[in-house]
Write a protein that holds these residues in place. Structure first.
Motif, PDB file in Angstrom:
ATOM      1  N   TYR A  61       2.090  10.305   0.062  1.00  0.00           N
ATOM      2  CA  TYR A  61       0.764  10.813  -0.307  1.00  0.00           C
ATOM      3  C   TYR A  61      -0.134   9.677  -0.800  1.00  0.00           C
ATOM      4  N   PHE A  62       0.359   8.881  -1.721  1.00  0.00           N
ATOM      5  CA  PHE A  62      -0.452   7.810  -2.294  1.00  0.00           C
ATOM      6  C   PHE A  62      -0.707   6.671  -1.312  1.00  0.00           C
ATOM      7  N   SER A  63       0.041   6.608  -0.210  1.00  0.00           N
ATOM      8  CA  SER A  63      -0.229   5.590   0.811  1.00  0.00           C
ATOM      9  C   SER A  63      -1.177   6.118   1.885  1.00  0.00           C
ATOM     10  N   GLY A  64      -1.717   7.329   1.672  1.00  0.00           N
ATOM     11  CA  GLY A  64      -2.729   7.868   2.586  1.00  0.00           C
ATOM     12  C   GLY A  64      -2.199   8.832   3.625  1.00  0.00           C
ATOM     13  N   GLU A  65      -0.908   9.102   3.613  1.00  0.00           N
ATOM     14  CA  GLU A  65      -0.366  10.102   4.535  1.00  0.00           C
ATOM     15  C   GLU A  65      -0.684  11.497   3.998  1.00  0.00           C
ATOM     16  N   LYS A  66      -0.416  12.497   4.811  1.00  0.00           N
ATOM     17  CA  LYS A  66      -0.685  13.880   4.434  1.00  0.00           C
ATOM     18  C   LYS A  66       0.604  14.701   4.483  1.00  0.00           C
ATOM     19  N   PRO A  67       1.545  14.427   3.583  1.00  0.00           N
ATOM     20  CA  PRO A  67       2.790  15.196   3.610  1.00  0.00           C
ATOM     21  C   PRO A  67       2.520  16.677   3.325  1.00  0.00           C
TER      22      PRO A  67
END
Length: 179
Positions: A61-67
């Motif tokens: 999440y914090f790396s910009g992914e959308k889990p």
């Protein structure tokens, strides 16, 4: 029995709590109502598989992914009304916001009522025990006010910026309990 661990994040230290198999809490350091829904003593235990899964989710999440929220077994503790509000929070798409009033209308429809108090919804949103994953930071006031985040306005803004929300139509309240 409940277990607890901590981890670092871009919004500060996070505390995670679980019953061994389901996540029951995620609080940002200094957050209002920190640990308030856990009915028992929390025992420190860093090596649970669930905690590893949650930390992986948060890293993504914090790396910009959308889990997806559904990737994790969540069991927030609260009454029926709060649970219904938290289920709606889980439906807010990544990078979008909704108002307390819109949630109140959804709750009213679900319960067969004509109206529902936005303030009651605000109380349930504010007591969300699984911050970030159950995205209470995506809820704003009817006029676009960035109010009502138990973790504080600065952290709410940081999370919304991370998700790419257009903050130009939103405003920071001059005073209030969430500042």
């Amino acid at each position: 029995m409940f277990y607890v661990t901590t981890c670092a994040s871009p919004v500060g230290e996070l505390t995670l709590a679980c019953d061994g198999e389901n996540l029951a809490g995620l609080w940002i350091q200094g957050q209002k109502y920190f640990g308030g829904t856990i009915p028992d003593v929390m025992t420190k235990k860093d090596d649970l598989p669930l905690f590893h899964a949650v930390k992986n989710w948060l890293d993504r999440y914090f790396s910009g992914e959308k889990p997806e929220i559904a990737e994790l077994p969540l069991r927030p503790i609260g009454g029926a009304f709060r649970q219904s509000v938290w289920r709606i929070l889980c439906q807010i798409p990544y990078g979008e916001v909704i108002t307390y009033g819109e949630i109140a209308k959804k709750i009213a429809e679900q319960s067969g009522r004509k109206t529902m108090s936005s303030q009651a919804v605000g109380g349930a949103v504010g007591h969300n025990p699984i911050s970030i994953i159950i995205p209470c930071h995506r809820v704003v006031g009817s006029g676009g006010s960035l109010t009502g985040y138990a973790g504080g306005i600065a952290k709410k803004i940081k999370l919304l910026e991370l998700e790419g929300v257009d903050l130009s139509r939103l405003s920071v309240p001059a005073k209030g309990t969430a500042l």
